[in-house]
Design a protein around this motif. Sequence first.
Motif, PDB file in Angstrom:
ATOM      1  N   PRO A 101      13.963   1.667  12.666  1.00 48.12           N
ATOM      2  CA  PRO A 101      14.518   0.558  13.445  1.00 48.12           C
ATOM      3  C   PRO A 101      14.723   0.854  14.928  1.00 48.12           C
ATOM      4  O   PRO A 101      15.813   0.618  15.467  1.00 48.12           O
ATOM      5  N   ILE A 128       9.272   2.565   7.889  1.00 50.22           N
ATOM      6  CA  ILE A 128       9.765   1.640   8.913  1.00 50.22           C
ATOM      7  C   ILE A 128      10.971   2.280   9.575  1.00 50.22           C
ATOM      8  O   ILE A 128      11.866   2.783   8.897  1.00 50.22           O
ATOM      9  N   GLU A 167      11.557  -5.877  11.654  1.00 49.92           N
ATOM     10  CA  GLU A 167      11.232  -5.113  10.441  1.00 49.92           C
ATOM     11  C   GLU A 167      10.596  -5.968   9.345  1.00 49.92           C
ATOM     12  O   GLU A 167       9.573  -5.591   8.769  1.00 49.92           O
ATOM     13  N   GLY A 197      20.210  -1.364   0.492  1.00 48.70           N
ATOM     14  CA  GLY A 197      20.225  -2.814   0.296  1.00 48.70           C
ATOM     15  C   GLY A 197      18.891  -3.404  -0.101  1.00 48.70           C
ATOM     16  O   GLY A 197      18.818  -4.381  -0.848  1.00 48.70           O
ATOM     17  N   GLY A 198      17.831  -2.852   0.438  1.00 42.03           N
ATOM     18  CA  GLY A 198      16.504  -3.294   0.017  1.00 42.03           C
ATOM     19  C   GLY A 198      16.032  -4.599   0.634  1.00 42.03           C
ATOM     20  O   GLY A 198      15.195  -5.292   0.042  1.00 42.03           O
ATOM     21  N   THR A 199      16.523  -4.936   1.844  1.00 36.47           N
ATOM     22  CA  THR A 199      16.022  -6.174   2.450  1.00 36.47           C
ATOM     23  C   THR A 199      14.559  -6.026   2.873  1.00 36.47           C
ATOM     24  O   THR A 199      13.809  -7.004   2.837  1.00 36.47           O
ATOM     25  N   ASN A 200      14.164  -4.822   3.254  1.00 37.26           N
ATOM     26  CA  ASN A 200      12.739  -4.624   3.569  1.00 37.26           C
ATOM     27  C   ASN A 200      11.894  -4.723   2.303  1.00 37.26           C
ATOM     28  O   ASN A 200      10.796  -5.282   2.330  1.00 37.26           O
ATOM     29  N   GLY A 226      13.551   1.950   4.094  1.00 39.91           N
ATOM     30  CA  GLY A 226      14.965   2.316   4.112  1.00 39.91           C
ATOM     31  C   GLY A 226      15.238   3.442   3.127  1.00 39.91           C
ATOM     32  O   GLY A 226      16.201   3.410   2.377  1.00 39.91           O
ATOM     33  N   MET A 252      16.173  -6.358  12.129  1.00 35.99           N
ATOM     34  CA  MET A 252      15.567  -6.604  10.809  1.00 35.99           C
ATOM     35  C   MET A 252      14.834  -7.943  10.790  1.00 35.99           C
ATOM     36  O   MET A 252      13.658  -8.016  10.439  1.00 35.99           O
TER      37      MET A 252
HETATM   38  C1  GRF Z   1      16.390  -0.559   7.821  1.00 43.21           C
HETATM   39  O1  GRF Z   1      16.937  -0.851   9.077  1.00 43.21           O
HETATM   40  C2  GRF Z   1      15.359   0.512   7.958  1.00 43.21           C
HETATM   41  O2  GRF Z   1      14.575   0.402   9.092  1.00 43.21           O
HETATM   42  C3  GRF Z   1      16.257   1.711   8.046  1.00 43.21           C
HETATM   43  O3  GRF Z   1      17.273   1.490   7.091  1.00 43.21           O
HETATM   44  C4  GRF Z   1      17.438   0.096   6.918  1.00 43.21           C
HETATM   45  C5  GRF Z   1      17.225  -0.222   5.469  1.00 43.21           C
HETATM   46  O4  GRF Z   1      17.556  -1.540   5.160  1.00 43.21           O
HETATM   47  N1  GRF Z   1      15.531   2.944   7.919  1.00 43.21           N
HETATM   48  P1  GRF Z   1      17.161  -2.183   3.759  1.00 43.21           P
HETATM   49  O5  GRF Z   1      17.573  -1.241   2.662  1.00 43.21           O
HETATM   50  O6  GRF Z   1      15.687  -2.442   3.770  1.00 43.21           O
HETATM   51  O7  GRF Z   1      17.953  -3.466   3.716  1.00 43.21           O
END
Ligand code: GRF
Length: 207
Positions: A111, A109, A181, A11-14, A89, A177
């Motif tokens: 979680p 990162i 995060e 998804g790439g929210t980070n 992620g 998140m």
């Molecule tokens: C996050 O919870 C990260 O910590 C874990 O996978 C998820 C990735 O989320 N390793 P996103 O792709 O950044 O939305």
Amino acid sequence: MLKIVVCVSGGGTNLQAILDAVEQGRITNGEIIAVISNNPRAKALERAAARGIPGIVVSPKSYPDREAFNEAFTAKVCGLAPDLVVLAGFLVRIPPQMVAEFSDRIVNIHPSLIPSFCGVGYYGLKVHEKVLERGVKVTGATVHFVNEGMDEGPIIAQKAVYVEEGDTPEVLQRRVMEQAEWVLLPKAIDDIANGRIAVVDDKVVSR
Ligand code: GRF
């Protein structure tokens, strides 16, 4: 200016949190030069494209075996010559040759509050499922440097998040998140980009 490559799988929210922090000046002295995904359908690639950042796909499925993928992936990253690699992620084990090449220059990162709920089999939603199964009352997230172990490198930053009654894995994942995060990762990158931390005796210290 620190050259940063971000590795993603979903998804790439980070990644979005990092991009927003750069845009809003909460990460200074650093620029995202490329985003690499093992998954051609990762929404994270769209987020990169929306900011004009090149997206590169290196999929294990395109290679005959893991060794061939490892070599191609490492060569691709080395070719970009980043100062820092951020795993945001990224669900692929980093090749040992790349860990050696980028000692204390890869951050991940995770979680949960390492060393709880980490290691083999603890990724994505599974981490939050295990947290709820065990019934702990506090969880969180950890940013750490990547070494040859699994979630074992020097810890850069951690933030606690309360588990609440009635949480589902999805609800808890979202809270971790939002509260941890997306705050921790941009801050850690800014600290690295501005030379505020160092690794001494396998531990992260301020300087
Ligand atoms: C996050 O919870 C990260 O910590 C874990 O996978 C998820 C990735 O989320 N390793 P996103 O792709 O950044 O939305």
